[in-house]
Design an enzyme around this catalytic site. Structure first.
Site, short mmCIF file in Angstrom:
data_model
loop_
_atom_site.label_atom_id
_atom_site.label_comp_id
_atom_site.label_asym_id
_atom_site.label_seq_id
_atom_site.Cartn_x
_atom_site.Cartn_y
_atom_site.Cartn_z
N HIS A 177 31.07 49.13 40.64
CA HIS A 177 30.06 50.03 41.20
C HIS A 177 30.39 51.50 40.98
CE1 HIS A 177 32.75 50.08 44.85
NE2 HIS A 177 32.32 51.33 44.89
N ASP A 258 23.79 39.24 43.95
CA ASP A 258 22.96 38.75 45.04
C ASP A 258 23.74 38.44 46.32
OD1 ASP A 258 20.71 38.91 43.47
OD2 ASP A 258 20.90 36.86 42.74
N SER A 334 37.52 53.37 46.84
CA SER A 334 37.03 52.18 46.16
C SER A 334 37.41 52.22 44.68
CB SER A 334 35.51 52.07 46.30
OG SER A 334 34.87 53.24 45.86
#
Length: 401
Positions: A177, A258, A334
């Protein structure tokens, strides 16, 4: 200025932090060598150029909590081939997609989660902005004697705002991400840079640093280190451009995976070697096998600008792909490599290996209440094989994790 009363408490914390694990030769938590499957690149095709429009998000969210993940059906062989296929973004903006084949995969060898590991996740009806659980247990690392030496020296900063970990002579492991939002590559991903902390100059009135007269690699979980005030070192970053970025298709599913963060990892290849020591990859063992059931990671939390922040905590719940814990962290951490220190029976020494990638703070809304976790993506045998293949360029050197 720190009061004298605070010094004994701080010293006791450091003593616990650096206390070496005490095990007999037969009970040491060991890295267990295991044969890993082969993930081999097959057909590669060109894809349309990305847009690079959205800024990288440094927080993550998912509708799926640990119990949801545990109930998810085990992916089939063909599912895994689809999930482990990957995209490669080059610094010139060209994008390719590579299909993979998997050989020697035995689902029974995948590390299983412990169903009763830490009970139910803590619930909160109030969504807090900070990602700190109770007392803030993070440590800012100061002084070039620490920052520029292993294991802290493997931590790097990404120009998109995340952290990463050196896992090869020119390779950096981070979170997917940090470069891709699940639909497209983020702003800055094409001209991605990796920052290495270095000392700019030292204040001539800087105070004492830790004593490094003995082997530094034993100090992180090694002998007692007395309290010393931080130095006044002024730090800056040396930046190296990324040549290409690999992201698994398991992350690129149109809505950032998902059911969660199972494939929230990416590998960056730098344009030139960084010339620093890197940390080896390791297949993530079950949490119960970790020394003290403890994990560690260092990163560049946004609330401590220019500082490298180290933390450790007890691993909590786990699934076959994710590790949940309450390590204190803030956005910016992160992408950090989560590592463990265990005994290498072959080399007869303690060795640190990266066993996961810190994905970030995750909020899961359930019936009007918020469950919160800090989540790391575990390096499973298949992920080890894939990442190792990206680093080595062949599967022969990636058969044992």
């Amino acid at each position: 200025m720190r009061s004298r009363a605070a010094l004994p408490r701080f010293s006791s914390i450091l003593f616990l932090l650096f206390l070496p694990p005490v095990f007999s030769s037969s009970s040491r938590p060991q890295w267990v060598p295991q044969r890993v499957p082969v993930v081999l690149a097959q057909q590669t095709e060109a894809r349309s150029a990305p847009h690079f429009l959205s800024p990288a998000r440094l927080d993550v969210s998912s509708p799926c909590d640990p119990e949801c993940h545990k109930k998810a059906p085990r992916p089939s062989y063909w599912d895994l081939r689809r999930l482990l296929a990957y995209e490669t973004l080059n610094s010139d903006g060209q994008l390719t997609e590579t299909a993979v084949a998997i050989y020697g995969y035995d689902p029974n060898t995948s590390p299983a989660y412990s169903s009763g590991s830490s009970g139910k996740a803590q619930r909160s009806h109030v969504r807090r902005k900070r990602q700190i659980f109770g007392h803030d247990g993070r440590f800012s690392i100061s002084g070039q004697n620490h920052l520029l030496k292993y294991p802290f020296s493997v931590a790097v900063k990404l120009s998109t705002g995340c952290s990463g970990t050196l896992v090869g002579d020119r390779h950096v492991l981070t979170a997917a991400h940090c470069v891709h939002d699940g639909k497209n590559y983020v702003k800055g991903a094409q001209k991605l840079r990796v920052g290495f902390l270095k000392t700019k100059h030292r204040d001539t009135q800087a105070v004492h640093s830790f004593d490094l007269s003995s082997n530094f690699t034993n100090h992180v979980e090694g002998g007692h280190v007395p309290y010393a005030p931080p130095t006044n070192d002024k730090m800056k970053f040396q930046w190296i451009r990324a040549k290409r970025t690999h992201v698994p298709k398991g992350w690129i599913k149109g809505n950032a995976n998902d059911i969660g963060m199972d494939y929230d990892y990416a590998l960056l290849e730098l344009k030139k070697p960084h010339k620093r020591r890197h940390m080896k990859l390791g297949v993530s063992p079950p949490a119960l096998r970790l020394p003290g059931r403890r994990v560690h990671f260092s990163g560049f939390d946004n609330d401590r600008s220019g500082k490298l922040v180290y933390r450790f905590c007890r691993a909590g719940e786990e699934t076959s792909d994710l590790l949940y814990q309450h390590c204190d962290a803030q956005p910016g951490a992160s992408g950090s490599g989560v590592y463990a220190r265990m005994w290498d029976g072959r080399r007869r020494r303690w060795e640190r290996k990266v066993i996961g990638v810190f994905s970030g703070h995750q909020w899961v809304e359930r019936q009007g209440a918020s469950q919160e976790f800090n989540v790391a993506v575990r390096i499973t045998p298949l992920k080890y094989a894939q990442i190792c293949y990206w680093i080595k360029g062949n599967f022969v050197d990636c058969r044992e994790g």
